[in-house]
Design a protein around this motif. Structure first.
Motif, short mmCIF file in Angstrom:
data_model
loop_
_atom_site.label_atom_id
_atom_site.label_comp_id
_atom_site.label_asym_id
_atom_site.label_seq_id
_atom_site.Cartn_x
_atom_site.Cartn_y
_atom_site.Cartn_z
N VAL A 175 18.28 2.03 -40.76
CA VAL A 175 16.88 1.70 -41.05
C VAL A 175 16.29 2.69 -42.05
N ALA A 176 16.71 3.94 -42.01
CA ALA A 176 16.21 4.94 -42.98
C ALA A 176 16.56 4.55 -44.41
N GLU A 177 17.72 3.91 -44.60
CA GLU A 177 18.08 3.48 -45.96
C GLU A 177 17.16 2.38 -46.45
N GLY A 178 16.47 1.71 -45.53
CA GLY A 178 15.48 0.73 -45.96
C GLY A 178 14.37 1.35 -46.78
N ALA A 179 14.02 2.61 -46.48
CA ALA A 179 13.01 3.32 -47.25
C ALA A 179 13.52 3.63 -48.66
N VAL A 180 14.81 3.93 -48.77
CA VAL A 180 15.40 4.20 -50.10
C VAL A 180 15.25 2.97 -50.99
N LEU A 181 15.40 1.79 -50.41
CA LEU A 181 15.31 0.54 -51.18
C LEU A 181 13.91 -0.06 -51.14
N CYS A 182 12.94 0.73 -50.65
CA CYS A 182 11.54 0.30 -50.58
C CYS A 182 11.36 -1.03 -49.85
N GLY A 183 12.22 -1.25 -48.86
CA GLY A 183 12.12 -2.47 -48.06
C GLY A 183 12.65 -3.72 -48.73
N ASN A 184 13.13 -3.59 -49.96
CA ASN A 184 13.66 -4.76 -50.69
C ASN A 184 15.16 -4.86 -50.42
N ASP B 247 18.08 -5.87 -36.80
CA ASP B 247 17.99 -7.17 -37.45
C ASP B 247 16.57 -7.55 -37.86
N PHE B 248 15.57 -6.74 -37.49
CA PHE B 248 14.21 -6.98 -37.98
C PHE B 248 14.09 -6.63 -39.46
N LEU B 249 15.03 -5.81 -39.95
CA LEU B 249 14.92 -5.26 -41.30
C LEU B 249 15.42 -6.23 -42.37
N ALA B 250 16.53 -6.91 -42.07
CA ALA B 250 17.15 -7.83 -43.03
C ALA B 250 18.25 -8.60 -42.30
N PRO B 251 18.73 -9.70 -42.86
CA PRO B 251 19.85 -10.41 -42.24
C PRO B 251 21.07 -9.50 -42.11
N VAL B 252 21.76 -9.59 -40.97
CA VAL B 252 22.90 -8.73 -40.67
C VAL B 252 24.18 -9.56 -40.67
N TYR B 253 25.19 -9.08 -41.40
CA TYR B 253 26.49 -9.76 -41.47
C TYR B 253 27.58 -8.77 -41.06
N CYS B 254 28.56 -9.27 -40.34
CA CYS B 254 29.61 -8.40 -39.80
C CYS B 254 30.96 -8.75 -40.41
N TYR B 255 31.65 -7.72 -40.91
CA TYR B 255 32.99 -7.86 -41.48
C TYR B 255 33.91 -6.86 -40.79
#
Length: 355
Positions: free
Chosen positions: A286-295, A320-328
């Motif tokens: 979630v902290a990396e969301g701040a790096v990308l300014c939520g985009n 998963d509130f932050l963005a769609p999550v995909y698992c590989y």
């Protein structure tokens, strides 16, 4: 085009032989602790591991007729992402221990170069080693001018998974913002901004969430006091940061299948420790969301621990509130190595020069 890919790890050496895009041999050679303990240093494992690769090729009747041999890159100087032709400077830096990290990945370029030089016209490469550094200027600055932040992360697999995801949804990696988390013996989290990993942690021995084998970020003052306590040598404390740390230190094992069985049988302490790891992984994502300014276009989860339904279910709940999550689950490192070499041989990308 015939390509040999070599990926040395702490307890295994993976090899793959590709004919163009088609894999014709995939092998994982396991190494027991008993086999490896006779070597004083990882670098001395070179002839042993090279011979195992040669034996496996012979066993499968694969002749030394490769157009390229590509190895997992080692912990040399920080470099930009891409595919690099192995040269003497890279070999010298690998032998010198310039990055001060002893890891089996350092053997990748040594074995690849040594095999390739025996084959007329064969080229040798590495691709996206763990020291790929594309950090933005903010990311490098720590709270002390005595030390900058560095990143050591799962660059090869993270970038391979990012490109795979982009292909699957009909977009280009260079056109997206992604947060990618590799969940393995070490855990790396990176913010990918239009094809550049502008923020990533030192997943080997410095920061981020704790993992099955690594301590992650630690209280700095307590660590300093421990260093001067006289209770441990430098080598012992380094092991307490990477190797004998994280889940291993708390629960006596790095085998998450065993630990999940303990949780299923009612071990509340094991559950607390694993849930704490998931909690800290989620915080870092979630902290990396701040790096990308939520985009953020997507969050991608990969690595061996991504096979764990317990870990992924509880991690999704927090992020998963932050963005769609995909698992590989697992990793695409062998294919990524081979395809990077093939791209160079076919002129789709230019090999970079390590200086």
């Amino acid at each position: 085009m015939q390509i040999l890919a070599i990926n040395p790890g702490s307890t295994s050496t993976k090899i793959a032989v590709y004919e163009d895009e088609k894999p014709i041999l995939l092998r994982t050679i396991r190494h027991s602790a008993e086999e490896l303990k006779k070597f004083e240093d990882v670098i001395f494992e070179f002839p042993f591991r090279k011979q195992l690769v040669m034996d496996e090729l012979n066993r499968n009747d694969i002749p030394l007729q490769f157009d390229a041999v590509i190895g997992r890159g080692g912990l040399v100087k920080p470099i930009a992402g891409g595919t690099y032709e192995i040269n003497q400077t890279m070999l010298d830096d690998t032998h010198s221990g310039i990055a001060m990290h002893n890891h089996a990945c350092n053997l990748g370029c040594l074995i690849a170069y040594d095999i390739a030089k025996e084959i007329p016209g064969c080229r040798s490469f590495i691709a996206d080693p763990g020291v790929v550094d594309e950090l933005n200027d903010y990311a490098r600055i720590s709270g002390s001018p005595l030390m900058n932040r560095i990143c050591i992360w799962h660059a090869l697999n993270q970038r391979a998974i990012a490109k795979r995801f982009a292909r699957e949804i009909g977009r280009h990696y260079n056109d997206m913002n992604l947060i990618i988390c590799h969940l393995g013996g070490g855990i790396s989290v990176a913010a990918h901004d239009h094809g550049r990993a502008v923020d990533a942690n030192n997943a080997l021995d410095g920061e981020g969430p704790f993992s099955p084998e690594r301590a992650g970020s630690l209280p700095a003052a307590d660590l300093i006091r421990l260093c001067f306590s006289g209770k441990y040598t430098e080598a012992q404390l380094l092991k307490r940061v990477a190797g004998q740390a994280g889940i291993t230190a708390h629960l006596g094992s790095n085998d998450m299948r065993v630990i999940e069985k303990r949780i299923a049988e009612g071990d509340e302490h094991a559950k607390l420790i694993v849930d704490a790891m998931i909690y800290h992984v989620a915080k870092n994502i979630v902290a990396e969301g701040a790096v990308l300014c939520g985009n953020i276009d997507a969050i991608l989860l990969t690595g061996g621990l991504a096979r764990s339904e317990y870990i992924i279910t509880n991690l999704r709940r927090r992020i998963d509130f932050l963005a769609p999550v995909y698992c590989y689950p697992g990793e695409d490192e062998m294919e990524a190595l081979a395809m990077n070499a093939l791209d160079v041989l076919r002129g789709r990308q230019e090999a970079k020069v390590y200086v």
